[in-house]
Design an enzyme around this catalytic site. Sequence first.
Site, PDB file in Angstrom:
ATOM      1  N   TRP A 153       0.804  -1.221   0.000  1.00 42.70           N
ATOM      2  CA  TRP A 153       0.000   0.000   0.000  1.00 42.70           C
ATOM      3  C   TRP A 153       0.838   1.273   0.000  1.00 42.70           C
ATOM      4  CZ3 TRP A 153       1.798   2.560   4.118  1.00 42.70           C
ATOM      5  CH2 TRP A 153       2.351   1.805   5.158  1.00 42.70           C
ATOM      6  N   ASN A 154       2.136   1.186   0.273  1.00 41.79           N
ATOM      7  CA  ASN A 154       2.863   2.443   0.505  1.00 41.79           C
ATOM      8  C   ASN A 154       3.200   3.207  -0.779  1.00 41.79           C
ATOM      9  OD1 ASN A 154       4.804   0.582  -0.157  1.00 41.79           O
ATOM     10  ND2 ASN A 154       6.258   1.195   1.416  1.00 41.79           N
ATOM     11  N   LYS A 177      -2.453  -8.597  -7.566  1.00 37.11           N
ATOM     12  CA  LYS A 177      -3.268  -8.546  -6.349  1.00 37.11           C
ATOM     13  C   LYS A 177      -2.760  -7.349  -5.535  1.00 37.11           C
ATOM     14  CE  LYS A 177      -3.103  -9.286  -2.267  1.00 37.11           C
ATOM     15  NZ  LYS A 177      -3.693  -8.157  -1.547  1.00 37.11           N
ATOM     16  N   PRO A 178      -3.495  -6.216  -5.615  1.00 37.78           N
ATOM     17  CA  PRO A 178      -3.021  -5.032  -4.894  1.00 37.78           C
ATOM     18  C   PRO A 178      -3.309  -5.152  -3.400  1.00 37.78           C
ATOM     19  CG  PRO A 178      -5.109  -4.549  -5.973  1.00 37.78           C
ATOM     20  CD  PRO A 178      -4.763  -5.969  -6.330  1.00 37.78           C
ATOM     21  N   ALA A 179      -2.685  -4.285  -2.614  1.00 41.10           N
ATOM     22  CA  ALA A 179      -2.943  -4.270  -1.175  1.00 41.10           C
ATOM     23  C   ALA A 179      -4.405  -3.921  -0.907  1.00 41.10           C
ATOM     24  CB  ALA A 179      -2.037  -3.253  -0.500  1.00 41.10           C
ATOM     25  N   GLY A 231       6.662  -6.270  -0.361  1.00 41.15           N
ATOM     26  CA  GLY A 231       5.957  -6.240   0.919  1.00 41.15           C
ATOM     27  C   GLY A 231       6.900  -6.632   2.038  1.00 41.15           C
ATOM     28  N   SER A 232       6.330  -7.152   3.094  1.00 45.01           N
ATOM     29  CA  SER A 232       7.134  -7.453   4.278  1.00 45.01           C
ATOM     30  C   SER A 232       7.967  -8.719   4.080  1.00 45.01           C
ATOM     31  CB  SER A 232       6.208  -7.641   5.480  1.00 45.01           C
ATOM     32  OG  SER A 232       5.361  -8.733   5.249  1.00 45.01           O
ATOM     33  N   GLU A 253      10.885  -8.045  -3.197  1.00 52.43           N
ATOM     34  CA  GLU A 253      11.333  -6.730  -2.696  1.00 52.43           C
ATOM     35  C   GLU A 253      10.761  -6.608  -1.292  1.00 52.43           C
ATOM     36  OE1 GLU A 253      13.358  -4.783  -4.224  1.00 52.43           O
ATOM     37  OE2 GLU A 253      13.169  -5.212  -6.361  1.00 52.43           O
ATOM     38  N   LEU A 254      11.601  -6.858  -0.297  1.00 52.81           N
ATOM     39  CA  LEU A 254      11.069  -7.034   1.067  1.00 52.81           C
ATOM     40  C   LEU A 254      11.447  -5.862   1.977  1.00 52.81           C
ATOM     41  CD1 LEU A 254      11.827 -10.857   1.263  1.00 52.81           C
ATOM     42  CD2 LEU A 254       9.800  -9.705   0.370  1.00 52.81           C
ATOM     43  N   CYS A 287      10.201   1.503   2.323  1.00 53.32           N
ATOM     44  CA  CYS A 287      11.129   0.421   2.658  1.00 53.32           C
ATOM     45  C   CYS A 287      12.565   0.914   2.689  1.00 53.32           C
ATOM     46  CB  CYS A 287      10.982  -0.697   1.640  1.00 53.32           C
ATOM     47  SG  CYS A 287      11.088  -0.080  -0.031  1.00 53.32           S
ATOM     48  N   GLU A 384      11.570  -2.547  11.615  1.00 55.10           N
ATOM     49  CA  GLU A 384      11.241  -1.467  10.687  1.00 55.10           C
ATOM     50  C   GLU A 384      10.233  -0.550  11.373  1.00 55.10           C
ATOM     51  OE1 GLU A 384       9.717  -3.302   7.120  1.00 55.10           O
ATOM     52  OE2 GLU A 384      10.678  -1.821   5.868  1.00 55.10           O
TER      53      GLU A 384
HETATM   54  P1  NAP Z   1       2.617  -6.973   3.647  1.00 57.24           P
HETATM   55  O1  NAP Z   1       1.763  -7.082   4.822  1.00 57.24           O
HETATM   56  O2  NAP Z   1       3.658  -7.984   3.431  1.00 57.24           O
HETATM   57  O3  NAP Z   1       1.630  -6.890   2.408  1.00 57.24           O
HETATM   58  C1  NAP Z   1       2.090  -6.811   1.087  1.00 57.24           C
HETATM   59  C2  NAP Z   1       1.101  -7.488   0.178  1.00 57.24           C
HETATM   60  O4  NAP Z   1       1.049  -8.872   0.501  1.00 57.24           O
HETATM   61  C3  NAP Z   1      -0.325  -6.972   0.310  1.00 57.24           C
HETATM   62  O5  NAP Z   1      -0.937  -7.005  -0.956  1.00 57.24           O
HETATM   63  C4  NAP Z   1      -0.944  -8.002   1.235  1.00 57.24           C
HETATM   64  O6  NAP Z   1      -2.344  -8.091   1.125  1.00 57.24           O
HETATM   65  C5  NAP Z   1      -0.294  -9.270   0.744  1.00 57.24           C
HETATM   66  N1  NAP Z   1      -0.301 -10.381   1.680  1.00 57.24           N
HETATM   67  C6  NAP Z   1      -0.337 -10.363   3.025  1.00 57.24           C
HETATM   68  N2  NAP Z   1      -0.324 -11.628   3.521  1.00 57.24           N
HETATM   69  C7  NAP Z   1      -0.274 -12.458   2.454  1.00 57.24           C
HETATM   70  C8  NAP Z   1      -0.238 -13.882   2.306  1.00 57.24           C
HETATM   71  N3  NAP Z   1      -0.223 -14.717   3.350  1.00 57.24           N
HETATM   72  N4  NAP Z   1      -0.200 -14.385   1.047  1.00 57.24           N
HETATM   73  C9  NAP Z   1      -0.202 -13.577  -0.028  1.00 57.24           C
HETATM   74  N5  NAP Z   1      -0.240 -12.227   0.065  1.00 57.24           N
HETATM   75  C10 NAP Z   1      -0.263 -11.673   1.290  1.00 57.24           C
HETATM   76  O7  NAP Z   1       3.394  -5.581   3.606  1.00 57.24           O
HETATM   77  P2  NAP Z   1       2.777  -4.114   3.702  1.00 57.24           P
HETATM   78  O8  NAP Z   1       2.494  -3.847   5.127  1.00 57.24           O
HETATM   79  O9  NAP Z   1       1.694  -3.922   2.709  1.00 57.24           O
HETATM   80  O10 NAP Z   1       3.980  -3.242   3.160  1.00 57.24           O
HETATM   81  C11 NAP Z   1       4.983  -2.817   3.963  1.00 57.24           C
HETATM   82  C12 NAP Z   1       6.213  -3.685   3.764  1.00 57.24           C
HETATM   83  O11 NAP Z   1       6.615  -3.677   2.396  1.00 57.24           O
HETATM   84  C13 NAP Z   1       7.396  -3.151   4.514  1.00 57.24           C
HETATM   85  O12 NAP Z   1       8.100  -4.188   5.122  1.00 57.24           O
HETATM   86  C14 NAP Z   1       8.240  -2.496   3.442  1.00 57.24           C
HETATM   87  O13 NAP Z   1       9.590  -2.388   3.759  1.00 57.24           O
HETATM   88  C15 NAP Z   1       7.989  -3.381   2.286  1.00 57.24           C
HETATM   89  N6  NAP Z   1       8.277  -2.685   1.032  1.00 57.24           N
HETATM   90  C16 NAP Z   1       9.354  -3.101   0.327  1.00 57.24           C
HETATM   91  C17 NAP Z   1       9.678  -2.461  -0.842  1.00 57.24           C
HETATM   92  C18 NAP Z   1      10.862  -2.920  -1.619  1.00 57.24           C
HETATM   93  O14 NAP Z   1      10.946  -2.585  -2.794  1.00 57.24           O
HETATM   94  N7  NAP Z   1      11.775  -3.683  -1.054  1.00 57.24           N
HETATM   95  C19 NAP Z   1       8.885  -1.417  -1.336  1.00 57.24           C
HETATM   96  C20 NAP Z   1       7.766  -1.026  -0.582  1.00 57.24           C
HETATM   97  C21 NAP Z   1       7.477  -1.700   0.599  1.00 57.24           C
HETATM   98  P3  NAP Z   1      -3.287  -7.254   2.140  1.00 57.24           P
HETATM   99  O15 NAP Z   1      -3.014  -5.829   1.879  1.00 57.24           O
HETATM  100  O16 NAP Z   1      -4.645  -7.660   1.768  1.00 57.24           O
HETATM  101  O17 NAP Z   1      -2.878  -7.679   3.521  1.00 57.24           O
END
Ligand code: NAP
Length: 481
Positions: A153-154, A177-179, A231-232, A253-254, A287, A384
Amino acid sequence: MDMTPDDFPTSAYIGGTWVTSKDQFAVINPATGLDIARVPNLTPADARRAIDAASAALPEWSAKTAKERAAVLRRWYELILAESEALAQLMTSEQGKPLAESRGEVAYGASFVEWFAEEGKRAYGRTIPTTAATKRYITIKQPIGVVAAITPWNFPIAMITRKVAPALAAGCTIIVKPAEDTPLCALALAKLAEKAGVPAGVFNVVTTQDARGVGEVLCADGRVRKLTFTGSTEVGKILYRQCADTVKKLTLELGGNAPLIIFDDADLDQAVAGAMASKYRNAGQTCVCANRIIVQAGIYDHFATALAVAAEKLVVGPGATAGVNLGPLINADAVAKVESLMADAVAKGGTVKTGGAKDAAGSLFYKPTVLTGVTTDMDIVSQEIFGPVAALIKFETDEEAIALANNTPFGLAAYLFSQNIHRAWKAAEKLEAGMVGVNEGIFSNEVVPFGGVKESGLGREGAAEGLEEYLETKFICLGGM
Ligand code: NAP
């Protein structure tokens, strides 16, 4: 030029059809707490239909020439730019970031579409000098196939275009599949892609609250040949395991835990500006945000005061209000996390130099904060923060700074400030990170590779490397010469 945020769709998009559902979920404006739209809460069965559609569309799309695909992508890029104001407003309303940052993200997001439209034409193979007189060797690049993308979502636009543009340029088809917090920008991008002439099934968007169920289908289906996830780290590891059975190619990209080192020979104004840009952008929710600001002892107090003065000048409020440069956090969990990290740090001896509490602007707003006296036993050093808190650690020697910086399982971004080129170069080489900013707090763009080492991920996005992620190399041996 003529769209408003309300003109963008609230239906999901599968196989070129706008899909509705009785089961829907609300999209909430984090600045106001109000529902701004309802979107379909699709199921794992819908995700399977999206894979069907992407598989059906693959042969025709991958058979087009790169130049033909580039023409479609170029139209998409131009439509994104033409509707950039409506997209920016939509982004601020569902994500919360200040309008100026949303405008910046739309331009940044569009830049990937422009770049990969061109770069797709340069998916060169090689001719390899032969080892036998009767044989000739060449390699060709081919699209990997159907791709699944799961995005955060960020950065609701840029994290999608950074994946969809190279996938489409390479000749792949994709399911996004967007956030759950920010589906509207994804649907808006799909609308503009449809207008640009992206064929049915080539780009699909599955909105859902069942991230786990949909994720399982995308990982388990053997027709999906690549998963790209931002994502995370926690979720990334789940997906990594889930993709093992079908041996998918992965881009992950975590999370990060970026160190920002300020050596005592830094230009202090430059260091403060760099730390401000890296720390407080998107209210600290990137991130690559500086998570640990590691400052040499001789300038520590001076830097802390200068940073606090700059942080106090930030205007906190709803992103849509003119002049605001620090918006809300995404949701109540994010605020609770920042509060708990602050409580732990203060209990262990940290000092709040400025901020350190929620802001009166609303329940999801947190004051820009500078925390001094940070030590490595505090949770804020290992986790984080994802909020507007600058955590300042003191160091004495260069070796100590590098050891502190590398003492984390993460390795996404790192920053350092020094006027001594030799010191800066050596430190940049030693930092365990995929990207290093030297005297620079913001460095990402479409022409450079973005990604991390260690538990921050696999693969790179943007640049020539970003296209490679969606291609396979095929070796052809021509025998009987
Ligand atoms: P997240 O909780 O990991 O969610 C990311 C995506 O994964 C969302 O679409 C989420 O859906 C989905 N998701 C969650 N649980 C899942 C599962 N069990 N199976 C499949 N998909 C699942 O992360 P976030 O809170 O949205 O984003 C923040 C994180 O992203 C931070 O750690 C940040 O550092 C990282 N990030 C990394 C980068 C990079 O390029 N390295 C860039 C931006 C952000 P829902 O939204 O429906 O939960």
